[in-house]
Design an enzyme around this catalytic site. Structure first.
Site, PDB file in Angstrom:
ATOM      1  N   GLY A 216       0.813  -1.213   0.000  1.00 27.62           N
ATOM      2  CA  GLY A 216       0.000   0.000   0.000  1.00 27.62           C
ATOM      3  C   GLY A 216       0.841   1.255   0.000  1.00 27.62           C
ATOM      4  O   GLY A 216       1.639   1.486  -0.902  1.00 27.62           O
ATOM      5  N   ASP A 217       0.679   2.051   1.042  1.00 29.46           N
ATOM      6  CA  ASP A 217       1.432   3.305   1.158  1.00 29.46           C
ATOM      7  C   ASP A 217       2.460   3.204   2.285  1.00 29.46           C
ATOM      8  O   ASP A 217       2.772   4.184   2.946  1.00 29.46           O
ATOM      9  CB  ASP A 217       0.481   4.478   1.382  1.00 29.46           C
TER      10      ASP A 217
END
Length: 169
Positions: A119-120
């Site tokens: 993801g981030d």
């Protein structure tokens, strides 16, 4: 690319009499080179994040298992990233991730490993770093990520929350 050379002894038979053997050898060499290329591509795919090109979680854990026991791990989680995807779409979010990944990689020391773990989220492995060096590294990463990012004609700003784990002696 490969080069195959055939020599013959002085006064011996001409090498062009071995054309069938050379044709077979060429076929095998081409197969081996193609296989080697595929193995390299598979290794790259297995150990690197496809979106950013950074090492992935597997590569990070491989390095951690085999590496130093001293240094720091910086766990980086982007702030205000979800609104980028919501407002401008996932393609824009992907571009932001690529740019942020590049900035983080530029902010670290030469021997540090930057991995995208999902993801981030990014992790920086800083072998041998003192707690003070890890804190300075976190500040450089924070400043690099905070720079505005232009994507699709829009300027977006994300932040980063960084947790630091340190192992001294």
């Amino acid at each position: 690319p490969a080069l195959v050379t055939v020599w013959s002894c002085a006064g011996g038979p001409r090498p062009d009499g071995h054309s069938y053997g050379m044709s077979i050898a060429q076929t095998y060499i081409e197969l081996i080179l193609r296989w080697s290329s595929h193995v390299s591509a598979l290794n790259q795919a297995a150990l690197h994040d496809q979106l950013t090109g950074l090492p992935n979680r597997k590569r990070l854990f491989d390095v951690l298992r085999a590496g130093e026991t001293q240094g720091a791990l910086l766990f980086c989680d982007l702030d205000r990233f979800k609104p980028v995807n919501d407002a401008f779409g996932h393609a824009a979010g992907d571009e932001v991730l690529r740019q942020i990944a590049h900035r983080i990689a530029q902010a670290v020391r030469t021997d540090d490993l930057v991995a995208r773990t999902g993801g981030d989220e990014f992790v920086v492995l800083a072998p041998g770093a003192t707690l003070e060096q890890a804190a300075a590294l976190a500040q450089r990463i924070r400043a690099a990520v905070a720079e505005p990012t232009v994507v699709g004609g829009h300027t977006v700003t994300v932040g980063v929350t960084i947790g630091v784990a340190h192992a001294g002696d």
